[in-house]
Scaffold this motif. Structure first.
Motif, PDB file in Angstrom:
ATOM      1  N   ALA A  46       0.844  -1.196   0.000  1.00  0.00           N
ATOM      2  CA  ALA A  46       0.000   0.000   0.000  1.00  0.00           C
ATOM      3  C   ALA A  46       0.879   1.244   0.000  1.00  0.00           C
ATOM      4  O   ALA A  46       1.694   1.431   0.904  1.00  0.00           O
ATOM      5  CB  ALA A  46      -0.910   0.004   1.221  1.00  0.00           C
ATOM      6  N   LEU A  47       0.712   2.074  -1.013  1.00  0.00           N
ATOM      7  CA  LEU A  47       1.464   3.316  -1.122  1.00  0.00           C
ATOM      8  C   LEU A  47       0.526   4.482  -0.832  1.00  0.00           C
ATOM      9  O   LEU A  47      -0.508   4.630  -1.486  1.00  0.00           O
ATOM     10  CB  LEU A  47       2.075   3.464  -2.516  1.00  0.00           C
ATOM     11  N   ILE A  48       0.887   5.266   0.156  1.00  0.00           N
ATOM     12  CA  ILE A  48       0.112   6.451   0.533  1.00  0.00           C
ATOM     13  C   ILE A  48       0.846   7.672   0.000  1.00  0.00           C
ATOM     14  O   ILE A  48       2.001   7.905   0.361  1.00  0.00           O
ATOM     15  CB  ILE A  48      -0.032   6.552   2.063  1.00  0.00           C
ATOM     16  N   ARG A  74      -3.551  -3.573 -10.823  1.00  0.00           N
ATOM     17  CA  ARG A  74      -3.385  -4.812 -11.596  1.00  0.00           C
ATOM     18  C   ARG A  74      -2.490  -5.815 -10.875  1.00  0.00           C
ATOM     19  O   ARG A  74      -2.607  -7.015 -11.079  1.00  0.00           O
ATOM     20  CB  ARG A  74      -2.799  -4.508 -12.967  1.00  0.00           C
ATOM     21  N   LEU A  75      -1.583  -5.306 -10.059  1.00  0.00           N
ATOM     22  CA  LEU A  75      -0.665  -6.157  -9.304  1.00  0.00           C
ATOM     23  C   LEU A  75      -1.191  -6.487  -7.905  1.00  0.00           C
ATOM     24  O   LEU A  75      -0.485  -7.092  -7.103  1.00  0.00           O
ATOM     25  CB  LEU A  75       0.702  -5.477  -9.195  1.00  0.00           C
ATOM     26  N   GLY A  76      -2.419  -6.071  -7.606  1.00  0.00           N
ATOM     27  CA  GLY A  76      -3.014  -6.345  -6.309  1.00  0.00           C
ATOM     28  C   GLY A  76      -2.490  -5.447  -5.197  1.00  0.00           C
ATOM     29  O   GLY A  76      -2.596  -5.790  -4.026  1.00  0.00           O
ATOM     30  N   ARG A  77      -1.924  -4.301  -5.564  1.00  0.00           N
ATOM     31  CA  ARG A  77      -1.407  -3.346  -4.574  1.00  0.00           C
ATOM     32  C   ARG A  77      -2.258  -2.079  -4.598  1.00  0.00           C
ATOM     33  O   ARG A  77      -2.909  -1.783  -5.585  1.00  0.00           O
ATOM     34  CB  ARG A  77       0.062  -3.026  -4.867  1.00  0.00           C
ATOM     35  N   LYS A  78      -2.213  -1.352  -3.502  1.00  0.00           N
ATOM     36  CA  LYS A  78      -3.048  -0.158  -3.362  1.00  0.00           C
ATOM     37  C   LYS A  78      -2.238   1.123  -3.496  1.00  0.00           C
ATOM     38  O   LYS A  78      -1.060   1.165  -3.168  1.00  0.00           O
ATOM     39  CB  LYS A  78      -3.744  -0.153  -2.000  1.00  0.00           C
ATOM     40  N   LEU A  79      -2.923   2.166  -3.950  1.00  0.00           N
ATOM     41  CA  LEU A  79      -2.396   3.520  -3.950  1.00  0.00           C
ATOM     42  C   LEU A  79      -3.525   4.414  -3.488  1.00  0.00           C
ATOM     43  O   LEU A  79      -4.631   4.375  -4.058  1.00  0.00           O
ATOM     44  CB  LEU A  79      -1.935   3.948  -5.348  1.00  0.00           C
ATOM     45  N   VAL A  80      -3.282   5.169  -2.411  1.00  0.00           N
ATOM     46  CA  VAL A  80      -4.283   6.092  -1.896  1.00  0.00           C
ATOM     47  C   VAL A  80      -3.652   7.472  -1.737  1.00  0.00           C
ATOM     48  O   VAL A  80      -2.430   7.611  -1.700  1.00  0.00           O
ATOM     49  CB  VAL A  80      -4.890   5.612  -0.562  1.00  0.00           C
ATOM     50  N   LEU A  81      -4.499   8.479  -1.629  1.00  0.00           N
ATOM     51  CA  LEU A  81      -4.045   9.853  -1.482  1.00  0.00           C
ATOM     52  C   LEU A  81      -4.404  10.378  -0.106  1.00  0.00           C
ATOM     53  O   LEU A  81      -5.441  10.015   0.453  1.00  0.00           O
ATOM     54  CB  LEU A  81      -4.693  10.743  -2.545  1.00  0.00           C
TER      55      LEU A  81
END
Length: 115
Positions: A46-48, A74-81
């Motif tokens: 998870a990338l914030i 697509r890689l099953g990882r998250k990106l949130v802001l």
């Protein structure tokens, strides 16, 4: 800092698998390569993106965030802001992509929500 620069400081998040990217400066066509390089290299679950230091974003900068979001999804990882100011939110609203992202009021809220 010059108005055409972007600095990115990465650090571990509060929970295992989290990474926080603190962005400082504008995210525009002239600065997006640094963001793209960082986003591609990051392998966290998870990338914030801490956007509190981003006063302005243009369509190219927004496109780079969308690209990172899609790639990570697509890689099953998250990106949130987190900590997105009103000017940046307006760009997202006008372009119709605001609903694509999970947006948190603070990094702490994002860290707590992503388990």
């Amino acid at each position: 800092m010059a108005t055409d620069q972007l600095q990115i400081e990465g650090r571990d998040g509060a929970r295992p698998g989290q990474r926080v990217a603190v962005l400082t400066g504008v995210l525009t066509i002239t600065t997006l390569s640094a963001f793209q390089d960082f986003a591609q290299a990051d392998q966290s679950e998870a990338l914030i993106l801490d956007m509190s230091g981003v006063p302005y974003i243009d369509s190219a900068g927004l496109g780079s965030i969308i690209s990172a979001y899609v790639t990570r999804s697509r890689l099953g990882r998250k990106l949130v802001l987190a900590s997105v100011n009103d000017r940046v939110k307006m760009v997202m609203t006008v372009t119709g992509v605001e609903q694509l992202f999970q947006i948190f009021a603070s990094v702490a809220e994002a860290e707590q929500a992503l388990q």
